[in-house]
Design an enzyme around this catalytic site. Structure first.
Site, PDB file in Angstrom:
ATOM      1  N   CYS A 239      59.254-131.899 -51.915  1.00  0.00           N
ATOM      2  CA  CYS A 239      60.418-131.609 -52.755  1.00  0.00           C
ATOM      3  C   CYS A 239      60.039-130.692 -53.915  1.00  0.00           C
ATOM      4  CB  CYS A 239      61.024-132.906 -53.301  1.00  0.00           C
ATOM      5  SG  CYS A 239      61.554-134.073 -52.034  1.00  0.00           S
TER       6      CYS A 239
ATOM      7  N   CYS B 158      58.153-136.797 -54.523  1.00  0.00           N
ATOM      8  CA  CYS B 158      57.875-136.155 -53.230  1.00  0.00           C
ATOM      9  C   CYS B 158      57.244-134.778 -53.424  1.00  0.00           C
ATOM     10  CB  CYS B 158      59.173-136.051 -52.427  1.00  0.00           C
ATOM     11  SG  CYS B 158      59.100-134.939 -51.019  1.00  0.00           S
TER      12      CYS B 158
END
Length: 451
Positions: free
Chosen positions: A62, A59
């Site tokens: 993230c 991600c």
């Protein structure tokens, strides 16, 4: 008995060793803890307050968040009441992801004594630190001077409403401050000057002042100072008089049980809309049982479109919304005379060409009043919101470029398979195709939506 004594000694040694290892394992040293299914429950039960980042290695959001958490972790760990930051690879540890309803990455949750609360605050290190300090602050701060009041407001930041009792006994708000600790700052000012009274817009004491620092708004409550009346005032002032609709404010609106008077405009920032918002604030002050909100088609077209509002339609438009899937349209009180009232019983406002005209400004106010009267008299039509298109939804999750790439790759794979397949095509049964496409709920894959 000879064997029993050594056995008890050995068991005691194992218990003490395990306890010691447990303490070392969750030592608060300013680093972000890496948790998994073997130690997660132990961590949230043994650490009073812990912010957990549920992430996926692939991600992008993230990866951008991780350095901010690394920067904030040592500062929060050094507080008088330490706050620990931890992370869990939710893509790998799916049992934890399912248990705590992780459906986007990254998702942050605050665990206070093991009880989870979704984190709605900022994600930049400095602002995140200020936000989380709220959770370990005293329920009610005691302020002894004008300077202390000013410092308290500045340190509180802009993410929570602030409630200050001037000349009020602490015991009057203690229970409510404890109950709503996660949603607001509370303080009592004992010593203050007339300058403080002028600054915070109250002219007598005791006074209970609600401040919305992000919107530069203040509301004053002079009593009666009974818990029921105070609680109503507090709940009504968790939000500003008029709420701009965006991804962040929607999270707060879902906790409010009041109906939402939603106004849809072309552009929140233009002069006409700003004048209209002033009228909405006046209406909100007189109708505190409702939440007043607004959104511009230019700012969030997909959201506005769910209420059948778009750039081709006459705007502004007002609806009563339950915050979920239903909304009400109201028949115009001037149905036979108002040129902006449609067959669908929607109430529109005529576009104002001469925005400086005082007549038009007064007309906005009267039309808002008629709309609210129509709602309270039950002159409504119930409708369900129209959700975004499937492609629009996918686009909002992963981006249109990614969609094109996925479609292209799937098409290429299907083409290659069809070229290499010499057997004739067969038509399968519905049961067979259901079995072939069965995917277990809760599995997360690269490409799932990001928060």
């Amino acid at each position: 008995m000879r064997l029993l004594f050594p056995l008890l000694v050995w068991i005691s040694f194992l218990i003490l060793t395990g306890s010691s290892q447990g303490e070392t394992k969750f030592k608060i040293d300013g680093k972000v803890l890496e948790l998994d299914e073997s130690n997660f429950e132990s961590a949230i039960s043994s650490i009073d307050l812990i912010l957990v980042d549920f992430y996926a290695p692939w991600c992008g959001h993230c990866k951008r968040l991780a350095p901010q958490l690394d920067e904030a972790a040592p500062v929060l760990a050094g507080l008088k009441k330490p706050i620990v930051i931890a992370k869990v690879n939710a893509d790998k540890y799916k049992r934890l992801a399912n248990k705590y309803e992780i459906d986007a990455f990254p998702m942050l949750k605050i665990f206070m004594h093991g009880v989870p609360t979704e984190y709605y605050g900022p994600r930049k290190a400095e602002l995140l630190i200020r936000y989380l300090k709220k959770f370990v602050a005293p329920n009610v701060a005691m302020l002894g001077s004008d300077a202390a009041v000013t410092e308290f407001v500045e340190e509180a930041g802009t993410f929570f409403p602030i409630f200050i009792g001037f000349g009020l006994d602490e015991s009057v708000i203690t229970n409510l401050a404890t109950k709503y600790k996660k949603k607001a700052w509370f303080a009592v000012a004992k010593d203050f000057s007339e300058d403080a009274m002028v600054l915070h817009d109250f002219d007598k004491v005791p006074a209970f002042v609600a401040i919305q620092p992000a919107y530069n708004e203040r509301n004053i409550f002079y009593g009666p100072f009974e818990e029921g009346f105070l609680e109503d005032f507090i709940k009504q002032n968790f939000l500003p008089l008029t709420v701009p609709i965006n991804h962040d404010t929607l999270k707060f609106l879902k906790d409010d049980k009041r109906k939402i008077v939603l106004t849809l405009v072309e552009d929140e920032g233009d002069e006409k809309s700003q004048k209209l918002i002033k009228y909405l604030k006046a209406a909100a002050s007189a109708n505190r049982d409702l939440v007043f909100a607004y959104v511009g088609v230019k700012q969030w077209e997909e959201f506005a479109d769910t209420f059948e509002a778009n750039k081709k339609e006459k705007l502004p438009k007002m609806v009563i919304w339950d915050g979920d899937v239903e909304y009400l349209t109201v028949k115009c009180a001037m149905h036979n005379q108002c040129s902006t009232c449609t067959d669908l019983l929607h109430l529109f406002w005529q576009k104002v060409i001469d925005s400086e005209s005082i007549v038009h400004e007064e007309d906005h106010g009267s039309q808002i009043s008629r709309f609210l009267e129509g709602y309270r008299e039950g002159k409504t039509e119930q409708k369900r919101i129209a959700g975004p298109s499937f492609m629009g939804y996918i686009n909002s999750l992963i981006g249109i470029n990614t969609v094109y790439i996925i479609v292209f790759l799937v098409a290429m794979i299907m083409l290659i398979r069809s070229l290499g397949n010499e057997e004739p095509l067969r038509v399968g049964t519905r049961d067979q195709s259901d079995q072939a496409t069965d995917v277990r709920d809760g599995d997360y894959r690269e490409g799932d939506k990001e928060d």
